[in-house]
Motif scaffolding. Structure first.
Motif, mmCIF file in Angstrom:
data_model
loop_
_atom_site.group_PDB
_atom_site.id
_atom_site.type_symbol
_atom_site.label_atom_id
_atom_site.label_comp_id
_atom_site.label_asym_id
_atom_site.label_seq_id
_atom_site.Cartn_x
_atom_site.Cartn_y
_atom_site.Cartn_z
ATOM 1 N N LEU A 1 0.833 -1.202 0.000
ATOM 2 C CA LEU A 1 0.000 0.000 0.000
ATOM 3 C C LEU A 1 0.866 1.250 0.000
ATOM 4 C CD1 LEU A 1 -2.689 1.455 0.116
ATOM 5 C CD2 LEU A 1 -2.710 1.106 2.612
ATOM 6 N N GLU A 2 1.937 1.235 0.768
ATOM 7 C CA GLU A 2 2.829 2.399 0.802
ATOM 8 C C GLU A 2 3.412 2.680 -0.580
ATOM 9 O OE1 GLU A 2 3.553 4.626 3.223
ATOM 10 O OE2 GLU A 2 1.901 3.653 4.278
ATOM 11 N N ARG A 3 3.817 1.644 -1.274
ATOM 12 C CA ARG A 3 4.377 1.831 -2.612
ATOM 13 C C ARG A 3 3.293 2.253 -3.607
ATOM 14 N NH1 ARG A 3 7.752 -3.305 -4.153
ATOM 15 N NH2 ARG A 3 8.337 -1.964 -5.923
ATOM 16 N N GLY A 4 2.075 1.759 -3.412
ATOM 17 C CA GLY A 4 0.970 2.193 -4.255
ATOM 18 C C GLY A 4 0.671 3.674 -4.066
ATOM 19 N N ILE A 5 0.755 4.145 -2.832
ATOM 20 C CA ILE A 5 0.557 5.569 -2.548
ATOM 21 C C ILE A 5 1.627 6.404 -3.250
ATOM 22 C CG2 ILE A 5 0.658 7.307 -0.709
ATOM 23 C CD1 ILE A 5 -0.653 5.148 1.126
ATOM 24 N N ALA A 6 2.870 5.943 -3.182
ATOM 25 C CA ALA A 6 3.961 6.659 -3.859
ATOM 26 C C ALA A 6 3.745 6.676 -5.368
ATOM 27 C CB ALA A 6 5.293 6.003 -3.517
ATOM 28 N N SER A 7 3.160 5.602 -5.903
ATOM 29 C CA SER A 7 2.906 5.532 -7.334
ATOM 30 C C SER A 7 1.885 6.574 -7.767
ATOM 31 C CB SER A 7 2.426 4.121 -7.700
ATOM 32 O OG SER A 7 2.261 3.974 -9.081
ATOM 33 N N LEU A 8 0.807 6.704 -7.005
ATOM 34 C CA LEU A 8 -0.191 7.724 -7.332
ATOM 35 C C LEU A 8 0.362 9.123 -7.102
ATOM 36 C CD1 LEU A 8 -3.012 8.458 -8.270
ATOM 37 C CD2 LEU A 8 -3.826 8.128 -5.912
ATOM 38 N N ALA A 9 1.186 9.281 -6.084
ATOM 39 C CA ALA A 9 1.769 10.601 -5.801
ATOM 40 C C ALA A 9 2.653 11.086 -6.943
ATOM 41 C CB ALA A 9 2.570 10.548 -4.502
ATOM 42 N N ALA A 10 3.154 10.164 -7.768
ATOM 43 C CA ALA A 10 3.970 10.555 -8.910
ATOM 44 C C ALA A 10 3.173 11.340 -9.946
ATOM 45 C CB ALA A 10 4.594 9.321 -9.556
ATOM 46 N N HIS A 11 1.855 11.292 -9.866
ATOM 47 C CA HIS A 11 0.991 12.014 -10.807
ATOM 48 C C HIS A 11 0.631 13.396 -10.243
ATOM 49 C CE1 HIS A 11 0.195 8.555 -13.513
ATOM 50 N NE2 HIS A 11 0.506 7.880 -12.422
ATOM 51 N N ALA A 12 1.617 14.085 -9.731
ATOM 52 C CA ALA A 12 1.378 15.338 -9.013
ATOM 53 C C ALA A 12 0.814 16.427 -9.904
ATOM 54 C CB ALA A 12 2.668 15.811 -8.348
ATOM 55 N N GLU A 13 1.337 16.581 -11.117
ATOM 56 C CA GLU A 13 0.848 17.645 -11.993
ATOM 57 C C GLU A 13 -0.581 17.372 -12.448
ATOM 58 O OE1 GLU A 13 2.235 20.584 -12.724
ATOM 59 O OE2 GLU A 13 3.727 19.996 -11.226
ATOM 60 N N TYR A 14 -0.884 16.124 -12.709
ATOM 61 C CA TYR A 14 -2.256 15.780 -13.073
ATOM 62 C C TYR A 14 -3.199 16.085 -11.913
ATOM 63 C CZ TYR A 14 -6.446 12.995 -13.750
ATOM 64 O OH TYR A 14 -7.740 12.588 -13.837
ATOM 65 N N THR A 15 -2.828 15.649 -10.714
ATOM 66 C CA THR A 15 -3.685 15.878 -9.541
ATOM 67 C C THR A 15 -3.881 17.369 -9.308
ATOM 68 O OG1 THR A 15 -2.872 13.827 -8.554
ATOM 69 C CG2 THR A 15 -3.957 15.394 -7.092
ATOM 70 N N LYS A 16 -2.798 18.151 -9.447
ATOM 71 C CA LYS A 16 -2.907 19.605 -9.267
ATOM 72 C C LYS A 16 -3.841 20.193 -10.320
ATOM 73 C CE LYS A 16 0.655 22.149 -10.310
ATOM 74 N NZ LYS A 16 2.021 22.757 -10.241
ATOM 75 N N GLY A 17 -3.814 19.651 -11.517
ATOM 76 C CA GLY A 17 -4.653 20.152 -12.591
ATOM 77 C C GLY A 17 -6.133 19.892 -12.397
ATOM 78 N N LEU A 18 -6.483 19.027 -11.440
ATOM 79 C CA LEU A 18 -7.896 18.759 -11.167
ATOM 80 C C LEU A 18 -8.567 19.900 -10.409
ATOM 81 C CD1 LEU A 18 -7.722 14.994 -10.106
ATOM 82 C CD2 LEU A 18 -8.503 15.929 -12.296
ATOM 83 N N GLY A 19 -7.778 20.805 -9.859
ATOM 84 C CA GLY A 19 -8.327 21.948 -9.139
ATOM 85 C C GLY A 19 -9.100 21.517 -7.908
ATOM 86 N N ALA A 20 -10.337 21.982 -7.804
ATOM 87 C CA ALA A 20 -11.153 21.700 -6.622
ATOM 88 C C ALA A 20 -11.453 20.212 -6.462
ATOM 89 C CB ALA A 20 -12.471 22.479 -6.691
ATOM 90 N N GLN A 21 -11.337 19.444 -7.524
ATOM 91 C CA GLN A 21 -11.584 18.007 -7.451
ATOM 92 C C GLN A 21 -10.320 17.215 -7.118
ATOM 93 O OE1 GLN A 21 -13.446 16.759 -11.089
ATOM 94 N NE2 GLN A 21 -15.311 17.928 -10.708
ATOM 95 N N GLY A 22 -9.242 17.916 -6.833
ATOM 96 C CA GLY A 22 -7.992 17.252 -6.496
ATOM 97 C C GLY A 22 -8.071 16.528 -5.165
ATOM 98 N N PHE A 23 -7.037 15.757 -4.836
ATOM 99 C CA PHE A 23 -7.054 14.911 -3.642
ATOM 100 C C PHE A 23 -5.625 14.645 -3.216
ATOM 101 C CE2 PHE A 23 -7.130 12.402 -7.481
ATOM 102 C CZ PHE A 23 -6.019 11.588 -7.319
ATOM 103 N N GLU A 24 -5.479 14.148 -2.000
ATOM 104 C CA GLU A 24 -4.198 13.688 -1.507
ATOM 105 C C GLU A 24 -4.141 12.168 -1.637
ATOM 106 O OE1 GLU A 24 -1.526 15.292 -0.480
ATOM 107 O OE2 GLU A 24 -2.488 17.217 -0.940
ATOM 108 N N PRO A 25 -3.107 11.620 -2.267
ATOM 109 C CA PRO A 25 -3.071 10.177 -2.496
ATOM 110 C C PRO A 25 -3.171 9.328 -1.233
ATOM 111 C CG PRO A 25 -1.468 11.260 -3.891
ATOM 112 C CD PRO A 25 -1.995 12.307 -2.960
ATOM 113 N N ARG A 26 -2.480 9.710 -0.157
ATOM 114 C CA ARG A 26 -2.441 8.842 1.019
ATOM 115 C C ARG A 26 -3.825 8.621 1.643
ATOM 116 N NH1 ARG A 26 1.065 6.498 4.132
ATOM 117 N NH2 ARG A 26 2.785 7.441 2.974
#
Length: 263
Positions: free
Chosen positions: A201-226
């Motif tokens: 699970l920890e490595r899966g969280i790091a994998s999603l966190a690698a999509h930082a620019e995409y997540t930031k681009g979601l604006g108000a619909q963004g989220f924290e991976p953990r």
């Protein structure tokens, strides 16, 4: 061999069996960069730690996924984030098919592309996403997800039939009928699960966190991976009697021994 009928859960209270892990190669097929990271990447981390080989196949480069960024700029950014996320869970091979993001069409062209990858990589397991209109918790599924999930399931069978896409033989790609399981993530009615408690699970969280620019681009619909992935994995855990799990609707395509009707 452990079959889907007799695979046991990890505790007396488990409602679902564990996905068998007596295999070596997996192909994860998804519509967009980041799709695999919403749970499956944690299972992938478990599998690569066991020495299994997992390959990623993306139908698109996710170019339509960031509202404030032109597709010509978004595509290489999202491709780079997908490759970075894959490395976090031990995946070195990430391939893109260049279908158009948001407009992926179900049909022979998509199926052929996936069959080509299956014949090259010869997976025993194919992982994709649910192709139903509604997903887990009643969430409405996205068009590309539905198309790619169904195409992956169909291609897993097509790959073993030499008379479907016979032109692939001209590329040196012989039929591969060795796909045993097709596992669909996000299904309303899962049948099996993979425990991801702890390091996976920890490595899966790091994998999603690698999509930082995409997540930031979601604006108000963004989220924290953990918090998102921890919540989702802990929601799945009780189905296996464990702390954290990823659940799948599993289609078994190959049987060893008598078929179920003769058991």
């Amino acid at each position: 061999m452990t079959t889907l009928d007799d695979a046991g859960g990890s505790g007396a209270a488990a409602a679902l069996p564990l996905l068998p892990e007596d295999w070596e190669r997996c192909l994860a097929v998804a519509a967009h960069p980041d799709d695999i990271e919403y749970g499956t990447a944690s299972a992938v981390a478990r599998w690569t730690a066991q020495g299994k080989r997992v390959t990623y196949l993306l139908a698109t480069r996710g170019e339509a996924g960031i509202d404030g960024l032109h597709p010509d700029e978004a595509a290489p950014l999202r491709e780079a984030e997908e490759r970075a996320g894959a490395r976090e869970v031990g995946v070195d091979t990430v391939e893109f098919l260049d279908h158009r993001d948001g407009l992926v069409e179900y049909g022979p062209a998509l199926r052929r592309d996936i069959v080509r990858a299956i014949r090259r990589h010869r997976p025993e397991v194919v992982v994709s996403g649910a192709f139903t209109v509604r997903m887990v918790a009643g969430v409405t599924n996205q068009a590309d997800h539905r198309v790619v999930g169904l195409a992956a399931l169909d291609a897993a069978r097509d790959a073993g039939n030499r008379w479907i896409f016979p032109e692939l033989a001209d590329e040196g790609l012989e039929p591969w009928g060795g796909v045993r399981f097709v596992c669909l993530a996000g299904a309303e009615k899962p049948t099996h699960g993979v425990e991801v408690t702890g390091e996976p699970l920890e490595r899966g969280i790091a994998s999603l966190a690698a999509h930082a620019e995409y997540t930031k681009g979601l604006g108000a619909q963004g989220f924290e991976p953990r918090p998102l992935l921890t919540w989702a994995a802990r929601m799945g855990g009780p189905a296996l009697g464990v702390e954290a799990a990823v659940l799948y609707d599993v289609h078994q395509l190959a049987f060893e021994g008598p078929p179920p009707r003769e058991q």
